[in-house]
Design a protein around this motif. Structure first.
Motif, PDB file in Angstrom:
ATOM      1  N   LEU A 159      89.312  82.779  39.592  1.00 30.99           N
ATOM      2  CA  LEU A 159      89.486  82.517  41.135  1.00 30.99           C
ATOM      3  C   LEU A 159      88.315  82.332  41.862  1.00 30.99           C
ATOM      4  CD1 LEU A 159      91.244  86.066  41.277  1.00 30.99           C
ATOM      5  CD2 LEU A 159      92.269  84.063  41.784  1.00 30.99           C
ATOM      6  N   PHE A 160      88.206  81.393  42.828  1.00 26.78           N
ATOM      7  CA  PHE A 160      87.249  80.867  43.215  1.00 26.78           C
ATOM      8  C   PHE A 160      86.646  81.819  44.456  1.00 26.78           C
ATOM      9  CE2 PHE A 160      88.703  76.948  41.204  1.00 26.78           C
ATOM     10  CZ  PHE A 160      87.591  76.367  41.032  1.00 26.78           C
ATOM     11  N   ARG A 161      85.449  82.006  44.394  1.00 23.21           N
ATOM     12  CA  ARG A 161      84.797  82.842  45.306  1.00 23.21           C
ATOM     13  C   ARG A 161      83.744  82.169  46.413  1.00 23.21           C
ATOM     14  NH1 ARG A 161      84.239  88.058  43.149  1.00 23.21           N
ATOM     15  NH2 ARG A 161      83.220  88.845  45.157  1.00 23.21           N
ATOM     16  N   SER A 162      83.311  82.389  47.584  1.00 20.90           N
ATOM     17  CA  SER A 162      82.661  81.716  48.569  1.00 20.90           C
ATOM     18  C   SER A 162      81.634  82.563  48.905  1.00 20.90           C
ATOM     19  CB  SER A 162      83.336  81.488  49.912  1.00 20.90           C
ATOM     20  OG  SER A 162      83.719  82.785  50.475  1.00 20.90           O
ATOM     21  N   ASP A 163      81.251  83.803  48.367  1.00 22.97           N
ATOM     22  CA  ASP A 163      80.193  84.850  48.792  1.00 22.97           C
ATOM     23  C   ASP A 163      79.223  84.878  47.522  1.00 22.97           C
ATOM     24  OD1 ASP A 163      82.306  85.905  47.094  1.00 22.97           O
ATOM     25  OD2 ASP A 163      81.622  87.899  47.631  1.00 22.97           O
ATOM     26  N   ILE A 164      79.816  84.571  46.312  1.00 22.00           N
ATOM     27  CA  ILE A 164      78.834  84.571  45.264  1.00 22.00           C
ATOM     28  C   ILE A 164      78.996  83.485  44.068  1.00 22.00           C
ATOM     29  CG2 ILE A 164      78.173  86.871  45.297  1.00 22.00           C
ATOM     30  CD1 ILE A 164      80.422  87.278  43.039  1.00 22.00           C
ATOM     31  N   ASN A 165      78.209  83.129  43.149  1.00 22.42           N
ATOM     32  CA  ASN A 165      78.403  82.104  42.391  1.00 22.42           C
ATOM     33  C   ASN A 165      79.084  82.380  41.189  1.00 22.42           C
ATOM     34  OD1 ASN A 165      76.456  82.876  40.681  1.00 22.42           O
ATOM     35  ND2 ASN A 165      74.872  81.369  41.789  1.00 22.42           N
ATOM     36  N   VAL A 166      79.555  81.675  40.384  1.00 19.74           N
ATOM     37  CA  VAL A 166      80.129  81.944  38.980  1.00 19.74           C
ATOM     38  C   VAL A 166      79.473  82.995  38.099  1.00 19.74           C
ATOM     39  CG1 VAL A 166      79.529  80.082  37.585  1.00 19.74           C
ATOM     40  CG2 VAL A 166      81.973  81.378  37.165  1.00 19.74           C
ATOM     41  N   ILE A 167      77.841  82.859  38.086  1.00 17.97           N
ATOM     42  CA  ILE A 167      77.208  83.528  37.559  1.00 17.97           C
ATOM     43  C   ILE A 167      77.314  85.059  37.799  1.00 17.97           C
ATOM     44  CG2 ILE A 167      74.813  84.048  36.891  1.00 17.97           C
ATOM     45  CD1 ILE A 167      74.218  81.032  37.181  1.00 17.97           C
ATOM     46  N   TRP A 168      77.072  85.286  39.100  1.00 17.50           N
ATOM     47  CA  TRP A 168      77.440  86.583  39.632  1.00 17.50           C
ATOM     48  C   TRP A 168      78.663  87.344  39.196  1.00 17.50           C
ATOM     49  CZ3 TRP A 168      73.254  89.828  40.875  1.00 17.50           C
ATOM     50  CH2 TRP A 168      72.078  89.307  41.160  1.00 17.50           C
ATOM     51  N   ASP A 169      79.704  86.616  39.398  1.00 20.54           N
ATOM     52  CA  ASP A 169      81.078  86.994  39.338  1.00 20.54           C
ATOM     53  C   ASP A 169      81.447  87.126  37.876  1.00 20.54           C
ATOM     54  OD1 ASP A 169      83.766  87.540  40.198  1.00 20.54           O
ATOM     55  OD2 ASP A 169      84.349  85.324  39.713  1.00 20.54           O
ATOM     56  N   HIS A 188      63.905  86.424  27.905  1.00 23.23           N
ATOM     57  CA  HIS A 188      64.034  85.221  28.628  1.00 23.23           C
ATOM     58  C   HIS A 188      65.246  84.652  28.760  1.00 23.23           C
ATOM     59  CE1 HIS A 188      63.150  83.312  24.931  1.00 23.23           C
ATOM     60  NE2 HIS A 188      63.915  82.436  25.058  1.00 23.23           N
ATOM     61  N   VAL A 189      65.563  83.957  29.815  1.00 20.67           N
ATOM     62  CA  VAL A 189      66.877  83.093  30.173  1.00 20.67           C
ATOM     63  C   VAL A 189      66.646  81.974  30.821  1.00 20.67           C
ATOM     64  CG1 VAL A 189      66.766  84.296  32.551  1.00 20.67           C
ATOM     65  CG2 VAL A 189      69.037  83.641  31.464  1.00 20.67           C
ATOM     66  N   LYS A 190      67.415  80.758  30.187  1.00 20.22           N
ATOM     67  CA  LYS A 190      67.476  79.526  30.621  1.00 20.22           C
ATOM     68  C   LYS A 190      68.891  79.585  31.269  1.00 20.22           C
ATOM     69  CE  LYS A 190      64.427  77.868  27.286  1.00 20.22           C
ATOM     70  NZ  LYS A 190      63.927  76.937  26.223  1.00 20.22           N
ATOM     71  N   VAL A 191      68.979  78.773  32.288  1.00 21.99           N
ATOM     72  CA  VAL A 191      70.298  78.073  32.873  1.00 21.99           C
ATOM     73  C   VAL A 191      70.505  76.719  33.040  1.00 21.99           C
ATOM     74  CG1 VAL A 191      71.683  78.790  35.283  1.00 21.99           C
ATOM     75  CG2 VAL A 191      69.990  80.727  34.189  1.00 21.99           C
ATOM     76  N   ILE A 201      77.753  76.564  45.756  1.00 21.31           N
ATOM     77  CA  ILE A 201      78.411  77.700  45.113  1.00 21.31           C
ATOM     78  C   ILE A 201      78.661  77.162  43.656  1.00 21.31           C
ATOM     79  CG2 ILE A 201      80.370  79.188  45.148  1.00 21.31           C
ATOM     80  CD1 ILE A 201      78.636  79.855  47.290  1.00 21.31           C
ATOM     81  N   HIS A 202      77.997  77.515  42.808  1.00 19.03           N
ATOM     82  CA  HIS A 202      78.036  76.985  41.399  1.00 19.03           C
ATOM     83  C   HIS A 202      79.385  77.618  40.850  1.00 19.03           C
ATOM     84  CE1 HIS A 202      73.770  76.585  42.449  1.00 19.03           C
ATOM     85  NE2 HIS A 202      73.890  75.510  41.389  1.00 19.03           N
ATOM     86  N   LEU A 316      70.932  88.803  35.706  1.00 24.45           N
ATOM     87  CA  LEU A 316      71.456  87.844  36.588  1.00 24.45           C
ATOM     88  C   LEU A 316      70.432  87.406  37.625  1.00 24.45           C
ATOM     89  CD1 LEU A 316      74.671  90.096  37.473  1.00 24.45           C
ATOM     90  CD2 LEU A 316      74.525  88.122  36.153  1.00 24.45           C
ATOM     91  N   ALA A 317      69.582  88.367  38.206  1.00 26.99           N
ATOM     92  CA  ALA A 317      68.617  87.722  39.158  1.00 26.99           C
ATOM     93  C   ALA A 317      67.638  86.896  38.646  1.00 26.99           C
ATOM     94  CB  ALA A 317      67.776  88.950  39.712  1.00 26.99           C
ATOM     95  N   ASP A 318      67.069  87.130  37.255  1.00 25.40           N
ATOM     96  CA  ASP A 318      66.167  86.077  36.305  1.00 25.40           C
ATOM     97  C   ASP A 318      66.905  84.888  36.452  1.00 25.40           C
ATOM     98  OD1 ASP A 318      64.403  88.167  36.310  1.00 25.40           O
ATOM     99  OD2 ASP A 318      64.805  88.572  34.199  1.00 25.40           O
ATOM    100  N   ALA A 319      68.417  84.843  35.964  1.00 26.58           N
ATOM    101  CA  ALA A 319      69.149  83.492  36.032  1.00 26.58           C
ATOM    102  C   ALA A 319      69.030  83.091  37.311  1.00 26.58           C
ATOM    103  CB  ALA A 319      70.400  83.639  35.537  1.00 26.58           C
ATOM    104  N   GLN A 320      69.190  83.581  38.504  1.00 25.44           N
ATOM    105  CA  GLN A 320      69.186  83.111  39.989  1.00 25.44           C
ATOM    106  C   GLN A 320      67.955  82.401  40.227  1.00 25.44           C
ATOM    107  OE1 GLN A 320      72.364  82.993  41.565  1.00 25.44           O
ATOM    108  NE2 GLN A 320      71.122  81.370  42.753  1.00 25.44           N
ATOM    109  N   VAL A 321      66.819  83.054  39.768  1.00 27.97           N
ATOM    110  CA  VAL A 321      65.581  82.599  40.012  1.00 27.97           C
ATOM    111  C   VAL A 321      65.415  81.329  39.362  1.00 27.97           C
ATOM    112  CG1 VAL A 321      62.932  82.654  39.725  1.00 27.97           C
ATOM    113  CG2 VAL A 321      64.418  84.550  40.553  1.00 27.97           C
ATOM    114  N   VAL A 322      65.745  81.107  38.004  1.00 23.24           N
ATOM    115  CA  VAL A 322      65.435  79.935  37.187  1.00 23.24           C
ATOM    116  C   VAL A 322      66.572  78.542  38.149  1.00 23.24           C
ATOM    117  CG1 VAL A 322      66.106  78.611  35.168  1.00 23.24           C
ATOM    118  CG2 VAL A 322      65.189  80.947  35.323  1.00 23.24           C
TER     119      VAL A 322
END
Length: 334
Positions: A159-169, A188-191, A201-202, A316-322
């Motif tokens: 289901l597509f979201r408009s408030d968050i991207n697929v990573i946070w969902d 560590h995390v790479k994205v 909205i990824h 999740l926040a680390d991934a978002q920063v990257v």
């Protein structure tokens, strides 16, 4: 506590709210007392089917009502404010995943719950899945040997979201599974992520997690995939295991397969039997709700406590920063 003494309020009557409410209401020591929802049509439907449940359009009324625990099943941007208000009102709180969309907010909620001596729990339902628990036993016991890597896939059309991207969902599910099964955190995390249908909205993403001991994990999440896949593959040097949440009959398979390099530089392969262990199945959401009620009654932390939710938010926040840094770089180079 005596039976039938726990009263629950639910904020948000969309997808998850009714499902959690159904389980809490059928616990031997729980009932659904109140629901807050901004959509009057949803409330009208609830009043028609369960007229004994008090309804309101104001979340604050739930916090000041005679309820022991509050479920927050609303968009993630509202989690922090609602959970904080509930804790300050002296309520135990179950928040749908992710706990928040900000590390500092998650840290504050965890500290506040401890200060208020209240339970803060996150809806990491897959930590309560019996097949995931069996997978955890295999990893923790060493039955799979040294773990080389884990591959997690959570794919579907929507289901597509408009408030968050697929990573946070979607990724909170697999990150919580990884942390629970492994009992350790990545270093560590790479994205890699792409926005195809909605700008910024990824909808497809790949996360690579690295651990200090050399183990790796890869998470693939997508709202834009033709078939539904929910699979976790664990590759060990002794055995391998596949958890497939879409295959109820064979949810967990253990493969006696592997590859070795000894004195001879040529890789040797091992092909053995495939084992399908018996899973004593129970609905994960039911087990989650039972744990919430148990924690309220005993004061002991639930399995998916706020600290677990905080660790998931940090990753999740680390991934978002990257991801944000990559987007800035693309914008700079044109």
């Amino acid at each position: 506590m005596n039976l039938k003494t726990l009263r629950f309020g639910v904020i948000g009557w969309g997808y998850w709210g009714p499902k959690i409410a159904r389980n809490l209401d059928t616990l031997p020591n729980g009932n659904l007392a109140m629901v807050a929802e901004m959509d009057e049509r949803r409330l009208a439907s609830l009043r028609a089917s369960q007229p004994w449940v008090k309804t309101t359009t104001q979340a604050s009324e739930v916090f000041h009502a005679d309820v022991d625990g509050v479920v927050i099943a609303t968009p993630v941007r509202t989690h922090y404010r609602l959970a904080k208000e509930a804790l300050l009102a002296g309520k135990h709180v179950l928040v749908e995943k992710p706990l928040t969309a900000d590390v500092l907010e998650a840290e504050e909620l965890v500290a506040l719950a401890q200060e208020q001596q209240r339970i803060l729990m996150v809806g990491h339902t897959f930590e309560y899945n019996p097949a995931v628990n069996e997978l955890r036993k295999l990893v923790q016991s060493g039955a799979l040997g040294k773990i080389y890597c884990i591959e997690a896939e959570r794919l579907n059309l929507g289901l597509f979201r408009s408030d968050i991207n697929v990573i946070w969902d979607l990724a909170p599910h697999d990150i919580s599974i990884l942390l629970y099964v492994l009992g350790k955190k990545p270093s560590h995390v790479k994205v890699q992520a792409h926005a195809h249908l909605q700008s910024h909205i990824h909808d497809i993403a790949h996360l690579d997690l690295g651990f200090d001991d050399g183990m790796t994990a890869h998470i693939h999440v997508s709202w834009l995939h033709p078939s539904k896949i929910r699979r976790v593959t664990v590759i060990g040097d002794a055995r391998m295991a596949v958890y497939d949440d879409t295959n109820q009959a064979e949810m967990l398979k253990i493969y006696n397969k592997g590859a070795d390099v000894h004195a001879d530089p040529v890789v040797s392969y091992r092909f053995g039997e495939v084992t399908i262990p018996y899973i004593d199945w129970a609905e994960p959401l039911r087990l989650e709700c039972e744990d919430f009620a148990r924690a309220i009654g005993t004061g002991e932390q639930p399995r998916a406590h706020g600290g677990v939710g905080l660790e998931v938010v940090r990753i999740l926040a680390d991934a978002q920063v990257v991801l944000d840094n990559q987007e800035q770089w693309r914008a700079t180079v044109g």
